[in-house]
Design a protein around this motif. Sequence first.
Motif, mmCIF file in Angstrom:
data_model
loop_
_atom_site.group_PDB
_atom_site.id
_atom_site.type_symbol
_atom_site.label_atom_id
_atom_site.label_comp_id
_atom_site.label_asym_id
_atom_site.label_seq_id
_atom_site.Cartn_x
_atom_site.Cartn_y
_atom_site.Cartn_z
ATOM 1 N N VAL A 70 -8.606 48.913 -5.194
ATOM 2 C CA VAL A 70 -7.956 47.916 -4.344
ATOM 3 C C VAL A 70 -6.459 48.207 -4.261
ATOM 4 C CG1 VAL A 70 -7.330 45.468 -4.206
ATOM 5 C CG2 VAL A 70 -9.695 46.129 -4.657
ATOM 6 N N LEU A 71 -5.856 48.575 -5.383
ATOM 7 C CA LEU A 71 -4.449 48.946 -5.381
ATOM 8 C C LEU A 71 -4.190 50.134 -4.454
ATOM 9 C CD1 LEU A 71 -1.606 48.548 -6.587
ATOM 10 C CD2 LEU A 71 -2.286 50.161 -8.378
ATOM 11 N N GLY A 72 -5.080 51.112 -4.466
ATOM 12 C CA GLY A 72 -4.947 52.266 -3.577
ATOM 13 C C GLY A 72 -5.023 51.873 -2.116
ATOM 14 N N ALA A 73 -5.977 51.021 -1.766
ATOM 15 C CA ALA A 73 -6.111 50.579 -0.377
ATOM 16 C C ALA A 73 -4.886 49.767 0.046
ATOM 17 C CB ALA A 73 -7.383 49.758 -0.210
ATOM 18 N N ALA A 107 -4.784 55.910 7.717
ATOM 19 C CA ALA A 107 -4.822 54.847 6.707
ATOM 20 C C ALA A 107 -6.152 54.091 6.771
ATOM 21 C CB ALA A 107 -3.648 53.889 6.893
ATOM 22 N N ALA A 108 -6.667 53.860 7.975
ATOM 23 C CA ALA A 108 -7.934 53.130 8.118
ATOM 24 C C ALA A 108 -9.102 53.926 7.536
ATOM 25 C CB ALA A 108 -8.187 52.816 9.589
ATOM 26 N N VAL A 109 -9.147 55.216 7.808
ATOM 27 C CA VAL A 109 -10.232 56.046 7.267
ATOM 28 C C VAL A 109 -10.192 56.046 5.738
ATOM 29 C CG1 VAL A 109 -11.043 58.432 7.045
ATOM 30 C CG2 VAL A 109 -10.540 57.498 9.291
ATOM 31 N N LEU A 110 -9.015 56.202 5.179
ATOM 32 C CA LEU A 110 -8.914 56.203 3.721
ATOM 33 C C LEU A 110 -9.261 54.845 3.126
ATOM 34 C CD1 LEU A 110 -5.763 58.400 3.156
ATOM 35 C CD2 LEU A 110 -8.158 59.030 2.914
ATOM 36 N N THR A 111 -8.909 53.769 3.817
ATOM 37 C CA THR A 111 -9.257 52.433 3.338
ATOM 38 C C THR A 111 -10.768 52.221 3.398
ATOM 39 O OG1 THR A 111 -7.106 51.620 4.056
ATOM 40 C CG2 THR A 111 -8.794 49.977 3.642
ATOM 41 N N ILE A 116 -16.137 52.190 0.548
ATOM 42 C CA ILE A 116 -17.403 52.850 0.193
ATOM 43 C C ILE A 116 -17.419 53.162 -1.293
ATOM 44 C CG2 ILE A 116 -18.774 54.949 0.511
ATOM 45 C CD1 ILE A 116 -17.808 54.900 3.463
ATOM 46 N N GLY A 117 -16.289 53.624 -1.807
ATOM 47 C CA GLY A 117 -16.182 53.881 -3.241
ATOM 48 C C GLY A 117 -16.389 52.620 -4.055
ATOM 49 N N LEU A 118 -15.876 51.496 -3.576
ATOM 50 C CA LEU A 118 -16.083 50.225 -4.278
ATOM 51 C C LEU A 118 -17.558 49.884 -4.362
ATOM 52 C CD1 LEU A 118 -13.229 48.000 -2.809
ATOM 53 C CD2 LEU A 118 -13.491 48.747 -5.172
#
Length: 122
Positions: A70-73, A107-111, A116-118
């Motif tokens: 969440v911090l990364g996003a 930024a949207a793709v990485l978020t 998905i990782g979550l």
Amino acid sequence: MADDGKQDRSPGEKRTDWAERRTALAAERTFAAWGRTGLACIGGGLAVTRLLGDLEPRWALRTLALGLMVLGAMTLLFGLRTYRKSARDLESSGEHTLSVWWIGAFAAVLTVLAGIGLVLVW
């Protein structure tokens, strides 16, 4: 020699143009730093679950991974926000920057990948 209207500009105006270009490049580098930090947090969240997968209690591991992701996003979104502000300010003075659309898409793709990782972690 073609006259592009820039030959009769004063040295001060030329320095101002270069200063605005350096500022635009600095804004792009700053966003790249936010992006790297966000990716590192997301990757760290995924790595925690892989490296410490046998750790008990399990909820503590998931909470740590979730917090990092969440911090990364949030870092990516904050970086996008600051870049958009810088780009708007620069474009009002006539300087062109990287398209906010492309930066936003990145930024949207990485978020989304963080989301998905979550799901995979949880």
